[in-house]
Design a protein around this motif. Structure first.
Motif, PDB file in Angstrom:
ATOM      1  N   MET A   1       5.947 -36.912  75.163  1.00  0.00           N
ATOM      2  CA  MET A   1       7.072 -36.918  74.341  1.00  0.00           C
ATOM      3  C   MET A   1       7.097 -36.488  72.992  1.00  0.00           C
ATOM      4  O   MET A   1       8.051 -37.074  72.203  1.00  0.00           O
ATOM      5  N   HIS A  35      14.101 -33.503  86.054  1.00  0.00           N
ATOM      6  CA  HIS A  35      15.087 -33.528  84.936  1.00  0.00           C
ATOM      7  C   HIS A  35      14.931 -33.102  84.128  1.00  0.00           C
ATOM      8  O   HIS A  35      15.538 -33.047  83.330  1.00  0.00           O
ATOM      9  N   TYR A  36      14.256 -32.220  83.974  1.00  0.00           N
ATOM     10  CA  TYR A  36      13.654 -31.002  82.247  1.00  0.00           C
ATOM     11  C   TYR A  36      14.649 -30.034  82.300  1.00  0.00           C
ATOM     12  O   TYR A  36      14.627 -29.567  81.100  1.00  0.00           O
ATOM     13  N   LYS A 104      21.360 -29.100  81.342  1.00  0.00           N
ATOM     14  CA  LYS A 104      20.245 -30.056  80.726  1.00  0.00           C
ATOM     15  C   LYS A 104      21.172 -29.594  79.130  1.00  0.00           C
ATOM     16  O   LYS A 104      21.566 -29.262  78.656  1.00  0.00           O
ATOM     17  N   THR A 151      15.249 -29.853  72.852  1.00  0.00           N
ATOM     18  CA  THR A 151      14.890 -31.496  73.105  1.00  0.00           C
ATOM     19  C   THR A 151      15.323 -32.506  73.761  1.00  0.00           C
ATOM     20  O   THR A 151      16.136 -32.335  74.673  1.00  0.00           O
ATOM     21  N   LYS A 153      15.248 -34.825  76.921  1.00  0.00           N
ATOM     22  CA  LYS A 153      15.333 -37.048  77.306  1.00  0.00           C
ATOM     23  C   LYS A 153      13.814 -37.600  78.267  1.00  0.00           C
ATOM     24  O   LYS A 153      13.280 -35.539  79.332  1.00  0.00           O
ATOM     25  N   SER A 154      13.398 -38.513  78.336  1.00  0.00           N
ATOM     26  CA  SER A 154      12.334 -38.819  78.744  1.00  0.00           C
ATOM     27  C   SER A 154      12.509 -39.189  80.179  1.00  0.00           C
ATOM     28  O   SER A 154      12.944 -39.617  80.759  1.00  0.00           O
ATOM     29  N   ALA A 157      12.287 -43.001  80.228  1.00  0.00           N
ATOM     30  CA  ALA A 157      13.324 -44.133  79.650  1.00  0.00           C
ATOM     31  C   ALA A 157      13.344 -45.053  80.210  1.00  0.00           C
ATOM     32  O   ALA A 157      13.086 -46.526  79.269  1.00  0.00           O
ATOM     33  N   THR A 191      11.458 -42.133  73.824  1.00  0.00           N
ATOM     34  CA  THR A 191      13.047 -41.753  75.158  1.00  0.00           C
ATOM     35  C   THR A 191      12.931 -40.251  74.811  1.00  0.00           C
ATOM     36  O   THR A 191      13.947 -39.716  75.462  1.00  0.00           O
ATOM     37  N   GLU A 192      13.040 -39.146  73.935  1.00  0.00           N
ATOM     38  CA  GLU A 192      13.964 -37.859  73.470  1.00  0.00           C
ATOM     39  C   GLU A 192      12.729 -37.626  72.575  1.00  0.00           C
ATOM     40  O   GLU A 192      11.608 -38.088  71.875  1.00  0.00           O
ATOM     41  N   SER A 193      12.178 -35.861  73.337  1.00  0.00           N
ATOM     42  CA  SER A 193      11.114 -35.251  72.280  1.00  0.00           C
ATOM     43  C   SER A 193      11.508 -34.605  71.419  1.00  0.00           C
ATOM     44  O   SER A 193      12.239 -34.717  71.069  1.00  0.00           O
TER      45      SER A 193
END
Length: 305
Positions: A1, A35-36, A104, A151, A153-154, A157, A191-193
């Motif tokens: 991330m 998820h990504y 997303k 961006t 989200k992990s 997280a 938690t976020e890249s």
């Protein structure tokens, strides 16, 4: 991330050694990629209209024949807006699976390449022999390569951070250089890249095909992930693939299928020489007939005199 960029080349099947038999391959990346913003199809694609030829051994002979599992992407099925593919003209993806872009927040998903509208999915145990019949099913266009940017989200997280020690870890007394340790409570998950990019392709087998299209696609992807768009256009100009297209009744152009290509090829290599031979034989017999008629009339004239 931390903003790192990644390319995922995910093979959908595992080949049995020395055979053309395949079984589904579980990579464990399904939940992560979904998820990504990309969902793996967990299937195998064919394209009934646009596919490449493959080499097969039949006894002592090596033959090339159309192979629907080698999906061929042509110009209209590339993204014309994205720097990776807007100057590509063709790309062959052997044994690829389908992908799906999932919406997303803060993520832009782009379908880089897709099959023609004659794409079809297969699932289960795969017999990949060229002479094995492929069952009929519904056909449609399927994405096979996707680019994601934004961006992220992990994926981890809301998951527990694993312990920094393991059962088989070497103790401080036994090791020459003690490994640095970090208190689990002091570690946190990002938690976020930062702004970053991900590319997902439904197969890695195209890397084994050392042709200009495969090399340019992969290098374009690396350039986009590392350097941006600046150098992609220079290399893509070297591609010289010129697919044969015909004009439909609606006025649009489409690339001819493998069956149509083979028809044109054999028409040119066999049909035209055969036509010349037939024309020569007909001309020979007509001249022979005319000569006999002249001789017959000449004989009759001499007899009459």
């Amino acid at each position: 991330m931390r903003g790192g960029k990644a390319i995922f080349l995910v093979d959908p099947i595992q080949m049995q050694p020395g055979t053309l038999q395949g079984t589904p391959l579980s990579t464990g990346l399904n939940d992560l990629l979904e998820h990504y913003g990309t969902k793996l199809g967990n299937n195998l694609l064919i394209d009934r209209r646009f596919h490449d030829s493959a080499r097969f051994q039949q006894g002592f002979m090596t033959v090339f024949q159309p192979y629907p599992y080698f999906v061929k992407i042509i110009k209209p099925n590339f993204s014309t807006e994205h720097a990776i593919t807007n100057q590509l003209e063709a790309l062959t993806l052997p044994w690829t699976s389908s992908l799906e872009v999932i919406a997303k927040e803060n993520i832009t998903g782009t379908v880089l390449a897709k099959t023609s509208e004659f794409g079809q999915t297969l699932q289960g145990y795969y017999n990949l022999r060229p002479d094995f019949p492929i069952p009929d099913a519904e056909t449609q266009a399927y994405p096979v390569a996707v680019a994601l940017e934004g961006t992220f989200k992990s994926f981890y997280a809301d998951k527990e951070i694993p312990s920094g020690t393991t059962d088989d870890a070497v103790s401080v007394e036994d090791s020459e250089a003690p490994a640095p340790t970090q208190d689990t409570e002091a570690r946190t998950t990002i938690t976020e890249s930062a702004e970053t990019q991900i590319v997902v392709v439904g197969t890695a087998q195209f890397l084994l095909q050392l042709n200009a299209n495969s090399v340019n696609f992969f290098l374009n992807t690396l350039d986009w992930l590392t350097l941006g768009d600046a150098l992609i256009g220079i290399r893509s100009q070297t591609i010289t693939d010129r697919p044969l297209q015909i004009k439909t009744r609606s006025g649009e152009f489409r690339e001819v299928s493998e069956i149509e290509k083979n028809f044109v090829k054999y028409l040119c290599t066999v049909g035209i020489p055969l036509f010349v031979v037939i024309f020569g034989l007909v001309r020979y017999f007509l001249k022979s007939r005319a000569k006999r008629m002249v001789e017959t009339f000449s004989t009759r004239s001499m007899t009459t005199d």
